[in-house]
Enzyme design. Structure first.
Site, PDB file in Angstrom:
ATOM      1  N   GLY A   1       0.808  -1.213   0.000  1.00 11.81           N
ATOM      2  CA  GLY A   1       0.000   0.000   0.000  1.00 11.81           C
ATOM      3  C   GLY A   1       0.846   1.269   0.000  1.00 11.81           C
TER       4      GLY A   1
ATOM      5  N   CYS B   1      -2.330   8.463  22.125  1.00 14.38           N
ATOM      6  CA  CYS B   1      -1.127   9.298  22.095  1.00 14.38           C
ATOM      7  C   CYS B   1      -0.006   8.463  21.512  1.00 14.38           C
ATOM      8  CB  CYS B   1      -0.736   9.723  23.508  1.00 14.38           C
ATOM      9  SG  CYS B   1      -1.880  10.900  24.195  1.00 14.38           S
TER      10      CYS B   1
ATOM     11  N   SER C   1      -3.575  -3.409  -0.647  1.00 15.46           N
ATOM     12  CA  SER C   1      -2.430  -4.128  -0.104  1.00 15.46           C
ATOM     13  C   SER C   1      -2.831  -5.556   0.262  1.00 15.46           C
ATOM     14  CB  SER C   1      -1.933  -3.378   1.141  1.00 15.46           C
ATOM     15  OG  SER C   1      -0.874  -4.073   1.755  1.00 15.46           O
TER      16      SER C   1
HETATM   17  C1  PLP Z   1      -4.910   3.060   5.273  1.00 13.22           C
HETATM   18  C2  PLP Z   1      -3.559   2.466   4.993  1.00 13.22           C
HETATM   19  N1  PLP Z   1      -2.865   2.889   3.928  1.00 13.22           N
HETATM   20  C3  PLP Z   1      -1.658   2.393   3.624  1.00 13.22           C
HETATM   21  C4  PLP Z   1      -1.069   1.417   4.391  1.00 13.22           C
HETATM   22  C5  PLP Z   1       0.280   0.895   4.023  1.00 13.22           C
HETATM   23  O1  PLP Z   1       0.189  -0.388   3.441  1.00 13.22           O
HETATM   24  P1  PLP Z   1       1.466  -1.351   3.406  1.00 13.22           P
HETATM   25  O2  PLP Z   1       1.684  -1.830   4.799  1.00 13.22           O
HETATM   26  O3  PLP Z   1       1.065  -2.446   2.468  1.00 13.22           O
HETATM   27  O4  PLP Z   1       2.599  -0.552   2.882  1.00 13.22           O
HETATM   28  C6  PLP Z   1      -1.746   0.954   5.526  1.00 13.22           C
HETATM   29  C7  PLP Z   1      -1.115  -0.053   6.407  1.00 13.22           C
HETATM   30  O5  PLP Z   1      -1.270  -0.025   7.611  1.00 13.22           O
HETATM   31  C8  PLP Z   1      -3.025   1.487   5.826  1.00 13.22           C
HETATM   32  O6  PLP Z   1      -3.719   1.069   6.883  1.00 13.22           O
END
Ligand code: PLP
Length: 383
Positions: free
Chosen positions: A70, A322, A199
């Site tokens: 992701g 936090c 992802s």
């Molecule tokens: C909303 C969101 N975007 C992006 C990511 C990043 O994905 P990746 O861990 O595959 O790089 C995450 C991972 O926690 C996420 O929750």
């Protein structure tokens, strides 16, 4: 000791079917770019995985670019789009994005771009009047997540997209859908967005595999240059095993989507029922994604509760509590206007279809026990 994993928003365990698919493919060592028979076999496996992920998203296989996850998909969407487009306008995002979007915009801001971060309401939903105001000037790109990873808040993407298209039809719209895939219905082409990131490891696939949906490939320039894999948009020999696992996870999800959503919804309800009578405050909105529940236990520190539960084999996250530097609220808690005590006592419980109702009951039992023990130490009531 029993182990109850309720941190599925951080990552999910590999499903048995994914483990089987990756295990079976372990001996497939050929490079999908090789022209011989073994290479073609590897290429076919990658293509089959692409079809499965595409089917789950309701898009064409050709619109998917496999990435390392992701984070890379988000970077490719935003930086790849800006590298390609000639015009220069405002960039619009929200105040509660994942760091893999937030930090990209911070960097762009330092390079001189104008970045507007839309405020959210107490539930974490983007304020539409603020979006409309942002669109009063020419905007180049809007990037808004589908589901927040700390609270499960689902953004009103339909309204957001129609508001943007009504004012500036040509704006490129990117959605970080990492927490949406398989958790809520999400179909980027039908929604009318241009770019969407997903992802594998959030849907019981392996870490290190993800994809970017692009409705037009000529929207992007690559971040990684080299051998021209992924139609030139992501060079580097493909993570074949990771992609195969991603494809299998997507296939399983497509088969079981409705059943999974119902099951996870039940787990959430059961968990919420079990919290009744405890002194806590549910922060996640009632119409949030079913797999994430942010709950605050005022008077307790989230990280202390997390460690106490971990000692009992119940694994959760502090989510929007936090974090980072001492006493600093998470950007999501801050944007939602949570006070320090509420934010400091936050825990994020996140479920998957692999969790059972018995696990939820066990976790609730441990939560009650831990609260009582800590309250005893602190000399306070848990009710
Ligand atoms: C909303 C969101 N975007 C992006 C990511 C990043 O994905 P990746 O861990 O595959 O790089 C995450 C991972 O926690 C996420 O929750």
């Amino acid at each position: 000791m029993e182990q109850i994993y309720l941190d599925n928003a951080a990552t999910t365990p590999l499903s048995p079917q994914v483990i089987a698919a990756i295990t079976a493919a372990m001996t497939l060592y050929a490079n999908p770019s090789s022209l011989h028979g073994l290479g073609l076999e590897a290429e076919k496996m990658v293509d089959a995985a692409r079809e499965n992920v595409a089917r789950l998203l309701g898009v064409s296989p050709a619109s998917l670019i496999f990435t390392s996850g992701g984070t890379e998909a988000n970077n490719l969407a935003i930086k790849g789009f800006l590298a390609r487009s000639r015009q220069r306008g405002r960039l619009v995002t929200s105040a509660i994005e994942h760091p893999s979007v937030l930090e990209v915009f911070k960097d762009l801001e330092q390079q001189g771009w104008e970045v507007l971060r839309l405020p959210v309401d107490a539930q974490g939903k983007v304020l539409l009047p603020a979006l409309e105001e942002a669109l009063a000037q020419p905007v180049q790109l809007v990037s808004i997540m589908a589901v927040n990873n700390e609270t499960g808040t689902v953004q009103p993407l339909r309204e957001i997209v129609s508001s943007i298209r009504a004012r500036q039809p040509q704006v490129c719209i990117h959605v970080d859908a990492v927490q949406a895939l398989g958790k809520i219905p999400f179909h980027p082409a039908e929604l009318g967005v241009n770019l969407a990131s997903v992802s594998a490891h959030k849907i019981h696939g392996p870490k290190g595999a993800g994809a970017l949906y692009a409705d037009r490939r000529d929207l992007l320039l690559p971040l990684l240059w080299g051998g021209g894999q992924e139609g030139g948009l992501r060079s580097g020999t493909e993570n074949v095993l990771g992609i195969i696992g991603f494809g299998r996870a997507a296939l399983e999800l497509a088969k079981n989507l409705d059943a999974n959503l119902t099951h996870v919804g039940k787990l959430r309800s059961r968990f919420l029922n079990g919290l009744q009578g405890l002194s806590c405050k549910v922060i996640s909105p009632a119409d949030g994604a079913p797999h994430i529940l942010a709950v605050s236990f005022p008077g307790f520190r989230g990280e202390v509760l997390l460690q106490a539960l971990s000692a009992h084999g119940v694994y959760v996250s502090t989510g929007a509590a936090c974090s980072g530097k001492k006493g600093q609220l998470s950007h999501v808690a801050e944007a939602m206007g949570l006070d320090r005590e509420t934010a400091g006592g936050l825990l994020r419980f996140s479920f998957s279809a692999l969790n059972t109702e018995a696990e939820i009951e066990y976790a609730l039992h441990k939560i009650r026990q831990v609260l009582q023990e800590l309250a005893f130490v602190q000399g306070r009531s848990t009710r």
